[in-house]
Design a protein around this motif. Structure first.
Motif, PDB file in Angstrom:
ATOM      1  N   ALA A  34       0.832  -1.210   0.000  1.00  0.00           N
ATOM      2  CA  ALA A  34       0.000   0.000   0.000  1.00  0.00           C
ATOM      3  C   ALA A  34       0.866   1.258   0.000  1.00  0.00           C
ATOM      4  N   LEU A  35       1.999   1.204   0.694  1.00  0.00           N
ATOM      5  CA  LEU A  35       2.925   2.341   0.719  1.00  0.00           C
ATOM      6  C   LEU A  35       3.540   2.581  -0.658  1.00  0.00           C
ATOM      7  N   ILE A  36       3.899   1.506  -1.354  1.00  0.00           N
ATOM      8  CA  ILE A  36       4.435   1.645  -2.719  1.00  0.00           C
ATOM      9  C   ILE A  36       3.437   2.409  -3.581  1.00  0.00           C
ATOM     10  N   HIS A  37       2.185   2.014  -3.484  1.00  0.00           N
ATOM     11  CA  HIS A  37       1.129   2.648  -4.278  1.00  0.00           C
ATOM     12  C   HIS A  37       0.929   4.107  -3.861  1.00  0.00           C
ATOM     13  N   ALA A  38       0.863   4.358  -2.532  1.00  0.00           N
ATOM     14  CA  ALA A  38       0.593   5.714  -2.045  1.00  0.00           C
ATOM     15  C   ALA A  38       1.722   6.676  -2.398  1.00  0.00           C
ATOM     16  N   TYR A  39       2.961   6.264  -2.158  1.00  0.00           N
ATOM     17  CA  TYR A  39       4.089   7.132  -2.511  1.00  0.00           C
ATOM     18  C   TYR A  39       4.141   7.379  -4.016  1.00  0.00           C
ATOM     19  N   GLY A  40       3.943   6.318  -4.795  1.00  0.00           N
ATOM     20  CA  GLY A  40       4.008   6.463  -6.246  1.00  0.00           C
ATOM     21  C   GLY A  40       2.925   7.372  -6.785  1.00  0.00           C
ATOM     22  N   ARG A  41       1.681   7.215  -6.296  1.00  0.00           N
ATOM     23  CA  ARG A  41       0.570   8.031  -6.777  1.00  0.00           C
ATOM     24  C   ARG A  41       0.674   9.476  -6.308  1.00  0.00           C
ATOM     25  N   SER A  42       1.357   9.711  -5.179  1.00  0.00           N
ATOM     26  CA  SER A  42       1.496  11.090  -4.693  1.00  0.00           C
ATOM     27  C   SER A  42       2.793  11.723  -5.176  1.00  0.00           C
ATOM     28  N   GLY A  43       3.466  11.082  -6.125  1.00  0.00           N
ATOM     29  CA  GLY A  43       4.569  11.720  -6.823  1.00  0.00           C
ATOM     30  C   GLY A  43       5.961  11.380  -6.376  1.00  0.00           C
ATOM     31  N   SER A  44       6.113  10.464  -5.418  1.00  0.00           N
ATOM     32  CA  SER A  44       7.454  10.175  -4.899  1.00  0.00           C
ATOM     33  C   SER A  44       7.900   8.781  -5.324  1.00  0.00           C
ATOM     34  N   LEU A  45       8.377   8.669  -6.550  1.00  0.00           N
ATOM     35  CA  LEU A  45       8.865   7.394  -7.065  1.00  0.00           C
ATOM     36  C   LEU A  45      10.048   6.854  -6.266  1.00  0.00           C
TER      37      LEU A  45
ATOM     38  N   ILE B 234       3.310 -11.231  -5.087  1.00  0.00           N
ATOM     39  CA  ILE B 234       2.959 -10.824  -6.443  1.00  0.00           C
ATOM     40  C   ILE B 234       2.454  -9.385  -6.473  1.00  0.00           C
ATOM     41  N   VAL B 235       1.761  -8.959  -5.389  1.00  0.00           N
ATOM     42  CA  VAL B 235       1.245  -7.590  -5.337  1.00  0.00           C
ATOM     43  C   VAL B 235       2.396  -6.587  -5.264  1.00  0.00           C
ATOM     44  N   SER B 236       3.455  -6.934  -4.541  1.00  0.00           N
ATOM     45  CA  SER B 236       4.632  -6.054  -4.438  1.00  0.00           C
ATOM     46  C   SER B 236       5.200  -5.769  -5.821  1.00  0.00           C
ATOM     47  N   TRP B 237       5.434  -6.829  -6.588  1.00  0.00           N
ATOM     48  CA  TRP B 237       5.999  -6.671  -7.935  1.00  0.00           C
ATOM     49  C   TRP B 237       5.041  -5.914  -8.842  1.00  0.00           C
ATOM     50  N   ASN B 238       3.770  -6.281  -8.802  1.00  0.00           N
ATOM     51  CA  ASN B 238       2.793  -5.605  -9.666  1.00  0.00           C
ATOM     52  C   ASN B 238       2.702  -4.115  -9.350  1.00  0.00           C
ATOM     53  N   SER B 239       2.717  -3.790  -8.056  1.00  0.00           N
ATOM     54  CA  SER B 239       2.607  -2.381  -7.645  1.00  0.00           C
ATOM     55  C   SER B 239       3.794  -1.577  -8.164  1.00  0.00           C
TER      56      SER B 239
ATOM     57  N   PRO C  49       4.225 -14.443 -12.603  1.00  0.00           N
ATOM     58  CA  PRO C  49       3.347 -13.302 -12.893  1.00  0.00           C
ATOM     59  C   PRO C  49       1.903 -13.753 -13.043  1.00  0.00           C
ATOM     60  N   ASP C  50       0.984 -12.851 -12.758  1.00  0.00           N
ATOM     61  CA  ASP C  50      -0.436 -13.160 -12.948  1.00  0.00           C
ATOM     62  C   ASP C  50      -1.019 -12.212 -13.989  1.00  0.00           C
ATOM     63  N   ALA C  51      -2.326 -12.255 -14.158  1.00  0.00           N
ATOM     64  CA  ALA C  51      -2.973 -11.430 -15.183  1.00  0.00           C
ATOM     65  C   ALA C  51      -2.744  -9.945 -14.928  1.00  0.00           C
ATOM     66  N   THR C  52      -2.737  -9.541 -13.655  1.00  0.00           N
ATOM     67  CA  THR C  52      -2.531  -8.134 -13.312  1.00  0.00           C
ATOM     68  C   THR C  52      -1.127  -7.671 -13.689  1.00  0.00           C
ATOM     69  N   THR C  53      -0.145  -8.553 -13.535  1.00  0.00           N
ATOM     70  CA  THR C  53       1.233  -8.214 -13.914  1.00  0.00           C
ATOM     71  C   THR C  53       1.285  -7.784 -15.372  1.00  0.00           C
ATOM     72  N   PHE C  54       0.623  -8.528 -16.238  1.00  0.00           N
ATOM     73  CA  PHE C  54       0.697  -8.235 -17.667  1.00  0.00           C
ATOM     74  C   PHE C  54      -0.074  -6.966 -18.028  1.00  0.00           C
TER      75      PHE C  54
END
Length: 746
Positions: free
Chosen positions: A415-426, A441-446, A471-476
């Motif tokens: 969730a932190l990966i997503h929040a930081y990324g969406r708020s501009g801090s790659l 798998i969620v870590s890699w996909n995020s 990888p799963d469908a979301t990865t692709f």
């Protein structure tokens, strides 16, 4: 939890004179043991059991094992099992009754291998033995093994209603039909307990309605329907998004005075309003909102509205139907004194999706209420942080996560990966990703998704190559999306081809949408159209919107007309088709056609989302609308913007006046373009952000950035010597030294 090593056994009674006293003590022991078990005091009961010197009956072991199963106390159940094996008389081994309780204890606690071992070693079994093992497999998702045990049982015993219900709980529809056929032969299908299980089995979500037809057939065939029967059928309609059927059945149910309804009924009915698939027109939403209010009134009359679970679901339903936030807050305040962490989290979830800033305020209130957030609460709050202008709130929540010991939690790290990324801090997303000891798998996909969002497709492909999980469908979807926004046609095509051949992933609609976008965006419109025609499923509005945007970019007017028509059919309330076609005609100079399209859009009641931009200065977020009409400093911002544009024109900036929407003079077109919301936000942030004169200027926009504003930001980044970060509805644009991270490909 007690420790057997610290216990001492009392010496046995040996005197004949003390026989009466011993008998009395023995009765007292059993009475105390039963009293502890009745009150749920398992620790006290086990301590009494292991410290006594009395011989224990099979019934005593069975009672304690049953309590361990109920409380999920595997280690205590194992201690009882060891005690039983060490102390039993070889001539009087554990009987079938005790062994059945052992199977049940191990199965309920999830130790199915031990349950199977006890089962296999039993000298004799009855139908309860088989049912306990089948039930354990079903409850813990090992349905294939449960079905296998049920098949074995048929060679020795005739199943009872509990055996049928246990196997139906976990089996798929194919095996379930066979069980149904067997139940018909043995007449157990008429038993409500089995009928309820059949309804639940057939109601499991699937792409077709055949299952619901069978569930309804079972429901109608039952001569005796209990409360669970009605609830199961209502819940089946809920799971398929059929709120009208759910509401109609609830109405019929209320006329059956012998049944009534309970909390579970109301929760199912209200939840059906959250999973609707009948479209979302104003009339339909109004109808659902009216029904929700009626259920609310019924809950209030029957006192179910005093239960926090009902209020929580009611708030979710109202929120889903567009009820004002202030009304939802008023409803939530009525729960004061009864709120738990679940209800608080549900309420924060409502705000996280609609008003993320408010969800953070309620998160603070939760702490003042004396409650401790759990991992789910933190994950919802981080979801809200992802929608904000800066990463300051994410940093604050992250510090709490570390403080309360959740820093090694993979779910929160994702969730932190997503929040930081969406708020501009790659960079912070990368740092969190690297810190995760065991990445799922969620870590890699995020992380792959965030790279694509920030215009770094090569890093996305690099992470994809480094994955140490399948990888799963979301990865692709994430990888193809990254390729789409960067023009990596060959790489995207190769990944699309290999996902099924190499990885065994079945292509879904999202994958085709990405591939269509990759081809169309790069100018290969005919190839994209060919792929749309060859798709094994019907293209959705996302695919046609991608085609429409590409047609505008590459001047394919005829195909644009087709794409716009398809988009309007599939999503009649979406303004995108009207707006893009209007823009195409404006660019071509056919302003009459453009006006006609706009008039048709207004006549259909379709409204274009207004352009809004936000920027943070200090600790305050400022909102700008296109034209800046609602901002108190608009006159000053206008004047500063005019000065800046003159400077940028000297550097070579030329306004894209062909994007103006009206057949007006060039000067008026300039003014219309100049007052786009992101330009106003930039000028305001540049003037007032004196505390960080060298930091990046960050702007969030609710719709896609236009070509002219994109060019403006490139020249402005060079002129002011600072990075400008704009997050539009699709992605991040990092402008620096007249270059954008998207390479003008968005």
């Amino acid at each position: 939890m007690f420790n057997l090593r610290h216990l001492r056994l009392s010496p046995p009674f040996t005197s004949a004179a003390s026989a009466a006293s011993a008998a009395s003590a023995y009765l007292t022991f059993h009475e105390n043991l039963k009293l502890h078990l009745t009150k749920g005091h398992l620790d006290e009961a086990l301590t009494l059991f292991f410290t006594s010197s009395f011989p224990h009956t099979h019934q005593t072991y069975a009672d304690l094992l049953h309590a361990c199963a109920r409380h999920g106390r595997l280690s205590d159940g194992q201690a009882l099992h060891r005690h039983l094996l060490n102390t039993h008389n070889p001539n009087n081994p554990p009987n079938i009754y005790v062994n059945n309780h052992l199977i049940n204890m191990y199965a309920k606690c999830g130790s199915l291998d031990h349950a199977r071992k006890v089962f296999d070693e039993m000298p004799e079994r009855n139908v309860v033995s088989w049912t306990a093992l089948i039930s354990g497999y079903s409850q813990h998702g090992r349905c294939r093994e449960g079905c296998g045990v049920f098949s074995e049982m048929l060679t020795e015993f005739r199943p009872n209603e509990f055996a049928y219900a246990s196997v139906l709980t976990g089996c798929d529809r194919g095996f379930g039909r066979q069980v149904h056929g067997h139940a018909l032969k043995t007449c157990f299908d008429a038993v409500a307990f089995v009928g309820n299980a059949l309804i639940g089995m057939y109601s499991k979500k699937n792409d077709d309605d055949e299952g619901m037809d069978h569930a309804w057939m079972v429901f109608e065939s039952l001569k005796v329907r209990n409360l669970v029967t009605w609830n199961s059928m209502i819940d089946g309609f809920r799971s398929r998004g059929k709120w009208k059927e759910s509401a109609g059945l609830f109405s019929t149910m209320r006329h059956d005075r012998e049944v009534g309804f309970d909390r579970a009924t109301l929760l199912c009915v209200l939840s059906s309003l959250l999973t609707v698939n009948d479209g979302g027109g104003d009339h339909v939403i109004g109808e659902r909102r009216k029904y929700c209010f009626q259920v609310h009134c019924l809950a209030a009359k029957t006192w179910f509205a005093s239960e926090i679970e009902v209020i929580t679901t009611l708030i979710k339903a109202y929120a889903n139907l567009g009820v004002e936030i202030s009304d939802l807050y008023r409803l939530f305040t009525e729960t004061r004194g009864r709120r738990d962490i679940v209800s608080w989290t549900a309420f924060i979830t409502v705000f996280a999706e609609r008003v993320p800033e408010e969800s953070l305020r309620f998160f603070s209130e939760l702490r003042r209420d004396g409650l401790v957030p759990d991992r789910h609460t933190y994950s919802i709050v981080l979801k809200a942080c992802a929608g904000l202008v800066t990463n300051r709130p994410t940093l604050a929540v992250h510090s709490q996560i570390v403080k309360f010991g959740y820093d090694n939690d993979t779910v929160l790290a994702n969730a932190l990966i997503h929040a930081y990324g969406r708020s501009g801090s790659l960079p912070k997303s990368e740092k969190v990703f690297e810190s995760i000891p065991i990445k799922d798998i969620v870590s890699w996909n995020s992380m792959i998704k965030i790279y694509g969002l920030h215009g770094q497709p090569r890093n996305a492909l690099k992470r994809f190559a480094e994955m140490n999980v399948s990888p799963d469908a979301t990865t692709f979807v994430a990888v193809l999306s990254a390729c789409s926004h960067a023009g990596l046609v060959e790489e995207g095509t190769e990944i699309f081809e290999t996902m099924s051949k190499t990885y065994g992933i079945v292509r879904q609609l999202d994958h085709y949408a990405c591939m269509v976008d990759i081809l169309a965006r790069s100018g290969r419109i005919l190839d994209a159209q060919k792929l749309v025609n060859e798709m094994p499923m019907k293209p959705d509005s996302v695919i046609w919107s991608s085609m429409l945007a590409a047609c505008r970019k590459h001047g394919e007017t005829n195909l644009a007309e087709l794409a716009a028509a398809k988009l309007q059919d599939l999503d009649p309330k979406n303004s995108l088709g009207y707006v893009i076609m209007s823009n195409i005609h404006c660019s071509a100079g056919t302003f009459g056609e453009s006006v006609d399209i706009r008039n048709r859009m207004e006549g259909s009641g379709v409204k274009k989302d207004p352009g809004l931009s936000w920027t943070e200065v200090g600790t305050q977020v400022h909102e700008f609308a296109a034209g800046g009409l609602h901002h108190s400093d608009r006159d000053v911002v206008y004047a500063d913007l005019e000065v800046l544009i003159k400077e940028l024109k000297r550097l070579g900036y030329v306004p894209e006046t062909n994007l103006a929407m009206r057949d007006v003079e060039e000067e008026d077109k300039d003014r219309e373009l100049n007052h786009h919301s992101e330009k106003l936000a930039f000028v305001f942030a540049l003037k007032h952000g004196k505390t960080r004169p060298f930091g990046a200027i960050r702007i969030v926009k609710n719709i896609r950035i236009c070509v002219d504003c994109h060019n403006f930001m490139k020249f402005a980044s060079e002129f002011v010597g600072r990075e400008i970060v704009v997050r539009d509805s699709n992605r991040f644009h990092h402008f620096k030294e007249r270059v954008c991270s998207c390479n003008d490909y968005w």
